[in-house]
Design a protein around this motif. Structure first.
Motif, PDB file in Angstrom:
ATOM      1  N   ILE A  89      42.454  40.983  39.432  1.00 21.78           N
ATOM      2  CA  ILE A  89      41.100  41.011  38.851  1.00 21.78           C
ATOM      3  C   ILE A  89      40.923  39.858  37.862  1.00 21.78           C
ATOM      4  O   ILE A  89      39.825  39.310  37.715  1.00 21.78           O
ATOM      5  CB  ILE A  89      40.839  42.359  38.155  1.00 21.78           C
ATOM      6  CG1 ILE A  89      40.822  43.487  39.184  1.00 21.78           C
ATOM      7  CG2 ILE A  89      39.524  42.341  37.390  1.00 21.78           C
ATOM      8  CD1 ILE A  89      40.810  44.872  38.567  1.00 21.78           C
ATOM      9  N   THR A 113      39.307  40.116  30.275  1.00 21.47           N
ATOM     10  CA  THR A 113      39.707  41.014  31.358  1.00 21.47           C
ATOM     11  C   THR A 113      41.183  41.371  31.252  1.00 21.47           C
ATOM     12  O   THR A 113      41.583  42.514  31.496  1.00 21.47           O
ATOM     13  CB  THR A 113      39.416  40.345  32.714  1.00 21.47           C
ATOM     14  OG1 THR A 113      38.034  40.009  32.781  1.00 21.47           O
ATOM     15  CG2 THR A 113      39.763  41.256  33.866  1.00 21.47           C
ATOM     16  N   LEU A 119      40.966  48.388  32.128  1.00 21.42           N
ATOM     17  CA  LEU A 119      41.576  47.814  33.332  1.00 21.42           C
ATOM     18  C   LEU A 119      43.090  47.980  33.321  1.00 21.42           C
ATOM     19  O   LEU A 119      43.706  48.169  34.378  1.00 21.42           O
ATOM     20  CB  LEU A 119      41.185  46.345  33.458  1.00 21.42           C
ATOM     21  CG  LEU A 119      39.696  46.085  33.712  1.00 21.42           C
ATOM     22  CD1 LEU A 119      39.414  44.592  33.804  1.00 21.42           C
ATOM     23  CD2 LEU A 119      39.226  46.790  34.982  1.00 21.42           C
ATOM     24  N   TYR A 129      40.863  52.654  41.731  1.00 27.34           N
ATOM     25  CA  TYR A 129      39.859  52.008  40.892  1.00 27.34           C
ATOM     26  C   TYR A 129      40.142  50.524  40.644  1.00 27.34           C
ATOM     27  O   TYR A 129      39.209  49.726  40.545  1.00 27.34           O
ATOM     28  CB  TYR A 129      39.716  52.788  39.584  1.00 27.34           C
ATOM     29  CG  TYR A 129      39.317  54.210  39.869  1.00 27.34           C
ATOM     30  CD1 TYR A 129      38.047  54.505  40.359  1.00 27.34           C
ATOM     31  CD2 TYR A 129      40.221  55.257  39.718  1.00 27.34           C
ATOM     32  CE1 TYR A 129      37.684  55.799  40.670  1.00 27.34           C
ATOM     33  CE2 TYR A 129      39.869  56.551  40.031  1.00 27.34           C
ATOM     34  CZ  TYR A 129      38.602  56.831  40.505  1.00 27.34           C
ATOM     35  OH  TYR A 129      38.247  58.109  40.834  1.00 27.34           O
ATOM     36  N   SER A 130      41.400  50.129  40.555  1.00 27.85           N
ATOM     37  CA  SER A 130      41.694  48.699  40.435  1.00 27.85           C
ATOM     38  C   SER A 130      41.308  47.956  41.703  1.00 27.85           C
ATOM     39  O   SER A 130      40.746  46.855  41.659  1.00 27.85           O
ATOM     40  CB  SER A 130      43.179  48.485  40.127  1.00 27.85           C
ATOM     41  OG  SER A 130      43.482  48.817  38.793  1.00 27.85           O
ATOM     42  N   THR A 133      37.527  47.541  41.790  1.00 36.28           N
ATOM     43  CA  THR A 133      37.039  46.519  40.862  1.00 36.28           C
ATOM     44  C   THR A 133      37.313  45.122  41.394  1.00 36.28           C
ATOM     45  O   THR A 133      36.460  44.223  41.309  1.00 36.28           O
ATOM     46  CB  THR A 133      37.706  46.706  39.493  1.00 36.28           C
ATOM     47  OG1 THR A 133      37.495  48.051  39.045  1.00 36.28           O
ATOM     48  CG2 THR A 133      37.137  45.756  38.465  1.00 36.28           C
ATOM     49  N   ALA A 137      34.380  42.429  42.499  1.00 33.55           N
ATOM     50  CA  ALA A 137      34.264  41.101  41.878  1.00 33.55           C
ATOM     51  C   ALA A 137      34.268  40.006  42.936  1.00 33.55           C
ATOM     52  O   ALA A 137      33.476  39.050  42.866  1.00 33.55           O
ATOM     53  CB  ALA A 137      35.405  40.896  40.882  1.00 33.55           C
ATOM     54  N   PHE A 248      34.814  50.583  28.690  1.00 34.07           N
ATOM     55  CA  PHE A 248      35.063  49.148  28.819  1.00 34.07           C
ATOM     56  C   PHE A 248      35.496  48.527  27.496  1.00 34.07           C
ATOM     57  O   PHE A 248      36.291  47.579  27.479  1.00 34.07           O
ATOM     58  CB  PHE A 248      33.801  48.438  29.307  1.00 34.07           C
ATOM     59  CG  PHE A 248      33.374  48.815  30.700  1.00 34.07           C
ATOM     60  CD1 PHE A 248      34.215  49.519  31.539  1.00 34.07           C
ATOM     61  CD2 PHE A 248      32.120  48.460  31.166  1.00 34.07           C
ATOM     62  CE1 PHE A 248      33.826  49.869  32.824  1.00 34.07           C
ATOM     63  CE2 PHE A 248      31.713  48.792  32.450  1.00 34.07           C
ATOM     64  CZ  PHE A 248      32.567  49.510  33.276  1.00 34.07           C
ATOM     65  N   ARG A 311      34.916  56.147  35.181  1.00 34.58           N
ATOM     66  CA  ARG A 311      35.773  55.276  35.995  1.00 34.58           C
ATOM     67  C   ARG A 311      35.095  54.882  37.312  1.00 34.58           C
ATOM     68  O   ARG A 311      35.468  53.883  37.928  1.00 34.58           O
ATOM     69  CB  ARG A 311      37.107  55.957  36.282  1.00 34.58           C
ATOM     70  CG  ARG A 311      37.021  57.280  37.027  1.00 34.58           C
ATOM     71  CD  ARG A 311      38.416  57.859  37.269  1.00 34.58           C
ATOM     72  NE  ARG A 311      38.384  59.138  37.952  1.00 34.58           N
ATOM     73  CZ  ARG A 311      38.418  60.314  37.349  1.00 34.58           C
ATOM     74  NH1 ARG A 311      38.450  60.368  36.015  1.00 34.58           N
ATOM     75  NH2 ARG A 311      38.417  61.449  38.039  1.00 34.58           N
ATOM     76  N   LEU A 314      33.809  51.455  37.104  1.00 39.02           N
ATOM     77  CA  LEU A 314      34.728  50.385  36.721  1.00 39.02           C
ATOM     78  C   LEU A 314      34.457  49.113  37.521  1.00 39.02           C
ATOM     79  O   LEU A 314      34.817  48.023  37.088  1.00 39.02           O
ATOM     80  CB  LEU A 314      36.175  50.845  36.933  1.00 39.02           C
ATOM     81  CG  LEU A 314      37.244  50.081  36.150  1.00 39.02           C
ATOM     82  CD1 LEU A 314      37.125  50.363  34.668  1.00 39.02           C
ATOM     83  CD2 LEU A 314      38.645  50.447  36.643  1.00 39.02           C
ATOM     84  N   LEU A 315      33.812  49.230  38.664  1.00 36.34           N
ATOM     85  CA  LEU A 315      33.512  48.055  39.482  1.00 36.34           C
ATOM     86  C   LEU A 315      32.592  47.062  38.765  1.00 36.34           C
ATOM     87  O   LEU A 315      32.549  45.883  39.134  1.00 36.34           O
ATOM     88  CB  LEU A 315      32.894  48.476  40.811  1.00 36.34           C
ATOM     89  CG  LEU A 315      31.404  48.821  40.886  1.00 36.34           C
ATOM     90  CD1 LEU A 315      30.962  48.916  42.338  1.00 36.34           C
ATOM     91  CD2 LEU A 315      31.070  50.098  40.168  1.00 36.34           C
ATOM     92  N   ALA A 317      32.913  46.369  35.524  1.00 40.97           N
ATOM     93  CA  ALA A 317      33.615  45.876  34.336  1.00 40.97           C
ATOM     94  C   ALA A 317      33.689  44.353  34.285  1.00 40.97           C
ATOM     95  O   ALA A 317      33.508  43.769  33.212  1.00 40.97           O
ATOM     96  CB  ALA A 317      35.012  46.489  34.253  1.00 40.97           C
TER      97      ALA A 317
END
Length: 607
Positions: A89, A113, A119, A129-130, A133, A137, A248, A311, A314-315, A317
């Motif tokens: 990320i 970040t 994160l 979730y990672s 995200t 991005a 965040f 969460r 989170l995308l 963030a």
């Protein structure tokens, strides 16, 4: 020279990001949702992608399944996948910042970040979730690339990462809506209708590629939609915004007051970044859609969804940190030191959140593995482990102690399951109100035995019972008052001579002469000849299943306790003392015959 310096800075940021995401990655036990991810990904690959087992799309379970077949299922192995995607990320934020802002702002966004407590938190969790995200991005990045140059390469890469995001989590469609808004916003005024038609063809391809999953999962998803009727309101929008931006800014491991302070410190810089994006010809104006439209969509569908968690957003963030970087760079143009002051402020807040995550045990996600290790260390071969709530089946399978009988249970099966057993462990997991609201499991075991151990383990609690029914009348009759209405009518003991490591079973016989409106906790202490406490158990009566404010007037209540001596308990005469205290204040009920408000029942010999 400038490119070399930029690369060295970016490399240093990536090394820092790698260290933060791998540091203490095994510190916490696998918890419930992680255990489910591991179980699902251990199934045959057709079952992983078949649908019906999980609410979420199969992208992450499939990738985890392939990962685990190569690296195994240890906590480090399964979390390393999230750590890797969480690390990626950072360069994704950099390239997105370099395109939407300027290269220096891209480096700053990468640094923010890197230090993000949110994160880092989800980079150490075996969930999707990672990955979501990262794919979001990159999807937005290739949207901007395609707008600048609608080549086949940019088109294919956009489709790849967007489809990956959609097959990871349903909230990815909120991002796709934001991307469509950005494309229409930029192309429609320029009358580039042919470009819009090509874009529409790409979106149609996405829909067609997603239809097979919707067909497979439709029945399952329709059953998950909430039947509640909740009106949209600004207060709901505010609550979602507050929870999301607190996540965040401060992460999930700080007290509310500290988290609020950090969020308030971040907010002005975010607003400056948004304000700068609203100016004419601002390069980073699309980031506003990236940040705000998925949030608005989350609020819009909230009345129809069974639950919402921050969460899920989170995308967005990366857009949050990019707009923070844009705010700092905008202030820098007015006064150069703002670059250093703003960056230091944001890193200080992020570091505070990271420190809480790494060091504060209050915010661990679960201690189930630690609990079962305790059982393994203290259980005997003939013990029985009872598991209340079937939702713990996957995490139990992950940490299951070998060579120990276990069973999932309810009160109807307890007599059969415990027949012939001397010691029974009970694990209650999750929200007890959902599976045992009347506390019947603990009540039955406390009535038919004595609670010898009780402890809480974050997402579960553990108790040990020594089974055996006490006599209906006290072995040693008494008539002692505690306070104005509670009377101790006597007690019974299993033995008056013990050895180190033995368990003394004690039954107290209570009665009340009037209805009680307070809850009191019973304490039972066994002290050696030197006055040192060697065994203790504090509990509300009958293992907590019969609190004093529910006692019936005139009813004789048998209240069982099990006091286990340590293996190295010194020999001598031990004193057995009992009493009651208010469960909230700790104030003891007065005992007229005892100056310290505790009753000395008798002594027992430890040989």
């Amino acid at each position: 020279m400038q490119k070399t310096t930029t690369r060295l800075i970016l490399l240093s940021i990536l090394l820092l990001a790698c260290g933060l995401r791998l540091h203490a990655i095994e510190r916490q036990d696998i918890w419930g949702d992680e255990a489910f991810s591991i179980w699902l990904s251990q199934q045959p690959l057709p079952a992983v992608i078949a649908g019906g087992a999980d609410t979420h799309p199969p992208g992450y379970p499939l990738l985890l399944a392939l990962w685990m077949r190569a690296l195994g299922s240890s906590p480090l192995a399964v979390r390393a996948l999230s750590a890797l995607t969480g690390l990626l990320i950072v360069p994704a934020a950099y390239v997105l910042g370099r395109r939407a802002l300027r290269p220096p702002a891209g480096l700053l966004a990468a640094l923010l970040t890197t230090a993000s407590p949110a994160l880092v938190y989800y980079a150490q969790e075996t969930r999707m979730y990672s990955q979501l995200t990262l794919c979001a991005a990159l999807s937005f990045y290739w949207t901007l690339r395609w707008l600048d140059a609608p080549t086949r390469k940019n088109q294919l890469l956009y489709l790849l990462f967007t489809l990956a995001a959609a097959y990871t989590h349903y909230y990815a469609f909120f991002l796709i809506l934001a991307e469509n808004m950005v494309v229409c916003w930029q192309q429609w005024p320029r009358q580039k209708r042919h470009t819009l038609i090509r874009w529409l063809g790409m979106e149609t391809t996405l829909v067609l590629a997603y239809l097979p999953w919707l067909a497979v999962q439709y029945n399952f998803l329709s059953g998950k939609v909430s039947a509640r009727v909740t009106a949209w309101s600004l207060s709901t929008a505010w609550e979602i915004a507050r929870e999301t931006f607190t996540l965040f800014s401060a992460g999930l491991a700080l007290d509310p007051q500290s988290a609020r302070a950090i969020t308030i410190a971040f907010l002005p810089l975010l607003l400056v970044g948004i304000g700068a994006a609203l100016r004419k010809n601002a390069r980073h104006r699309p980031l506003i859609a990236y940040l705000l439209l998925p949030f608005i969509c989350a609020w819009a569908v909230n009345p129809l969804m069974p639950f919402y968690f921050p969460r899920y957003l989170l995308l967005i963030a990366p857009a949050f940190y990019l707009l923070l970087a844009a705010g700092i760079m905008a202030l820098r143009r007015r006064w150069e030191p703002f670059l250093y002051l703003g960056t230091a402020l944001l890193l200080l807040g992020s570091g505070w959140g990271l420190h809480g995550y790494y060091t504060d045990a209050h915010y661990v996600k679960g201690r189930y593995g630690e609990m079962l290790h305790y059982v393994k260390e203290h259980a005997r071969p003939d013990d029985l482990l009872l598991l209340a709530n079937p939702l713990q089946i996957r995490i139990f399978e992950y940490y299951q102690p070998t060579q120990l009988d276990h069973a999932f249970t309810n009160t109807g099966t307890l007599p059969e399951l415990t027949a012939g057993r001397e010691r029974v462990w009970l694990v209650r997991y999750g929200n007890r109100a959902e599976y045992d609201p009347a506390d019947q499991l603990n009540g039955w075991l406390s009535t038919h035995g004595s609670k010898a151990h009780a402890s809480g383990w974050k997402d579960a609690d553990l108790a040990l019972y020594i089974l055996g029914t006490a006599a209906s009348t006290p072995q040693h009759p008494l008539n002692i008052d505690l306070g104005a209405a509670i009377h101790l009518r006597g007690y019974s003991l299993s033995a008056e001579r013990l050895s180190p490591g033995d368990t003394l079973l004690l039954t107290l016989y209570w009665e009340t002469g009037a209805a009680l409106d307070q809850r009191y906790t019973v304490f039972t202490h066994l002290l050696d000849a030197g006055g040192v406490l060697q065994a203790q158990l504090d509990n509300e009566p009958q293992g907590g299943s019969l609190p004093t404010d529910s006692w019936a007037t005139g009813e004789l209540i048998r209240d069982n306790y099990a006091l286990t001596l340590p293996p190295d308990a010194p020999p001598g005469a031990y004193t057995l003392r009992v009493g009651m205290y208010h469960w909230q204040t700790g104030a003891r009920l007065p005992v007229p015959t005892a100056a310290d408000d505790q009753l000395t029942l008798q002594t027992v010999a430890v040989q």
